[in-house]
Motif scaffolding. Structure first.
Motif, PDB file in Angstrom:
ATOM      1  N   UNK A   1       0.851  -1.170   0.000  1.00 37.21           N
ATOM      2  CA  UNK A   1       0.000   0.000   0.000  1.00 37.21           C
ATOM      3  C   UNK A   1       0.902   1.240   0.000  1.00 37.21           C
ATOM      4  N   UNK A   2       0.665   2.133  -0.914  1.00 34.15           N
ATOM      5  CA  UNK A   2       1.366   3.402  -0.969  1.00 34.15           C
ATOM      6  C   UNK A   2       0.596   4.387  -0.095  1.00 34.15           C
ATOM      7  N   UNK A   3       1.316   5.106   0.769  1.00 32.05           N
ATOM      8  CA  UNK A   3       0.658   6.003   1.712  1.00 32.05           C
ATOM      9  C   UNK A   3       1.026   7.454   1.437  1.00 32.05           C
ATOM     10  N   UNK A   4       0.074   8.339   1.722  1.00 34.74           N
ATOM     11  CA  UNK A   4       0.265   9.777   1.562  1.00 34.74           C
ATOM     12  C   UNK A   4      -0.518  10.489   2.650  1.00 34.74           C
ATOM     13  N   UNK A   5       0.049  11.530   3.188  1.00 36.00           N
ATOM     14  CA  UNK A   5      -0.618  12.312   4.223  1.00 36.00           C
ATOM     15  C   UNK A   5      -1.454  13.416   3.584  1.00 36.00           C
ATOM     16  N   UNK A   6      -2.614  13.694   4.178  1.00 35.22           N
ATOM     17  CA  UNK A   6      -3.503  14.743   3.674  1.00 35.22           C
ATOM     18  C   UNK A   6      -4.217  15.396   4.853  1.00 35.22           C
ATOM     19  N   UNK A   7      -4.732  16.599   4.612  1.00 37.01           N
ATOM     20  CA  UNK A   7      -5.461  17.353   5.630  1.00 37.01           C
ATOM     21  C   UNK A   7      -6.932  17.410   5.244  1.00 37.01           C
ATOM     22  N   UNK A   8      -7.810  17.168   6.206  1.00 32.79           N
ATOM     23  CA  UNK A   8      -9.256  17.205   5.979  1.00 32.79           C
ATOM     24  C   UNK A   8      -9.701  18.660   5.947  1.00 32.79           C
ATOM     25  N   UNK A   9     -10.380  19.042   4.855  1.00 33.12           N
ATOM     26  CA  UNK A   9     -10.845  20.428   4.733  1.00 33.12           C
ATOM     27  C   UNK A   9     -12.346  20.563   4.906  1.00 33.12           C
ATOM     28  N   UNK A  10     -13.094  19.484   4.679  1.00 31.87           N
ATOM     29  CA  UNK A  10     -14.541  19.543   4.929  1.00 31.87           C
ATOM     30  C   UNK A  10     -15.068  18.147   5.176  1.00 31.87           C
ATOM     31  N   UNK A  11     -16.146  18.100   5.969  1.00 33.40           N
ATOM     32  CA  UNK A  11     -16.793  16.835   6.312  1.00 33.40           C
ATOM     33  C   UNK A  11     -18.281  17.023   6.105  1.00 33.40           C
ATOM     34  N   UNK A  17     -15.796  13.197   2.829  1.00 31.93           N
ATOM     35  CA  UNK A  17     -14.838  14.189   3.287  1.00 31.93           C
ATOM     36  C   UNK A  17     -14.055  14.718   2.089  1.00 31.93           C
ATOM     37  N   UNK A  18     -13.541  15.919   2.241  1.00 33.69           N
ATOM     38  CA  UNK A  18     -12.648  16.494   1.242  1.00 33.69           C
ATOM     39  C   UNK A  18     -11.289  16.646   1.901  1.00 33.69           C
ATOM     40  N   UNK A  19     -10.260  16.121   1.237  1.00 27.62           N
ATOM     41  CA  UNK A  19      -8.909  16.207   1.758  1.00 27.62           C
ATOM     42  C   UNK A  19      -8.019  16.943   0.763  1.00 27.62           C
ATOM     43  N   UNK A  20      -6.988  17.590   1.269  1.00 29.90           N
ATOM     44  CA  UNK A  20      -6.021  18.301   0.443  1.00 29.90           C
ATOM     45  C   UNK A  20      -4.640  17.752   0.775  1.00 29.90           C
ATOM     46  N   UNK A  21      -3.909  17.432  -0.283  1.00 28.73           N
ATOM     47  CA  UNK A  21      -2.555  16.914  -0.126  1.00 28.73           C
ATOM     48  C   UNK A  21      -1.620  17.725  -1.001  1.00 28.73           C
ATOM     49  N   UNK A  22      -0.422  18.007  -0.478  1.00 27.44           N
ATOM     50  CA  UNK A  22       0.567  18.727  -1.263  1.00 27.44           C
ATOM     51  C   UNK A  22       1.293  17.757  -2.177  1.00 27.44           C
ATOM     52  N   UNK A  23       1.456  18.146  -3.436  1.00 28.20           N
ATOM     53  CA  UNK A  23       2.218  17.343  -4.382  1.00 28.20           C
ATOM     54  C   UNK A  23       3.674  17.701  -4.182  1.00 28.20           C
ATOM     55  N   UNK A  24       4.459  16.709  -3.761  1.00 27.47           N
ATOM     56  CA  UNK A  24       5.852  16.961  -3.441  1.00 27.47           C
ATOM     57  C   UNK A  24       6.742  16.699  -4.646  1.00 27.47           C
TER      58      UNK A  24
END
Length: 159
Positions: A1-11, A17-24
């Motif tokens: 499983x590939x993992x990525x961190x994201x922040x929840x912006x709306x529920x 839910x809506x999440x936002x992740x930075x493209x590194x």
């Protein structure tokens, strides 16, 4: 499983839910980033963000950081199809076109080149149609694996 961190912006109330992740950029963690041309280019452009709407059955709140997971097998399979099927179509049809030229069934090599390009286009179209199937799309949908614990910052220690 590939993992990525994201922040929840709306529920929403329907487990959406809506999440936002930075493209590194891959050019941000190397020791040579200050002297490398690619590192300088990566620094010049602002970081991009990706927003996704997902179904989540965990008790998340706005501002929580979550870990998203993506099937590595599905991702590699899709990458193989998207890159290799057009290439195989191009090579196969180019070979067939060249064979037709050598057998003098085609009048000019430009027709063999056109036939090869058509094979590449067919491979691309085949890969695109296969990726539009709901089974392929479900396999590539990220899932919320867990909620990351909140970070605690210590600013002062007293005795």
């Amino acid at each position: 499983m590939i993992e990525e961190s994201a922040r929840v912006t709306s529920v929403s109330d329907k487990n959406q839910i809506t999440v936002v992740s930075e493209i590194k950029s891959t050019c941000s963690s190397c020791q040579q980033v200050d002297t490398c041309g690619s590192g300088q280019v990566a620094k010049a452009f602002p970081t991009k963000k990706l927003a996704l709407e997902l179904t989540c059955h965990l008790p998340v709140k706005v501002g929580d950081h979550v870990v998203l997971g993506l099937s590595e097998k599905a991702l590699l399979s899709t990458a193989w199809q998207v890159y290799c099927w057009p290439l195989f179509g191009l090579l196969l049809f180019s070979y067939f076109g060249q064979w037709l030229v050598s057998e003098q069934l085609l009048a000019h090599e430009i027709l063999a080149i056109i036939l090869g390009a058509f094979g590449g286009y067919l491979g691309f179209t085949f890969a695109k149609k296969h990726q539009e199937k709901s089974i392929s799309q479900k396999a590539l949908a990220p899932v919320v694996l867990r909620i990351e614990p909140k970070k605690v910052f210590v600013t002062e220690i007293t005795e």
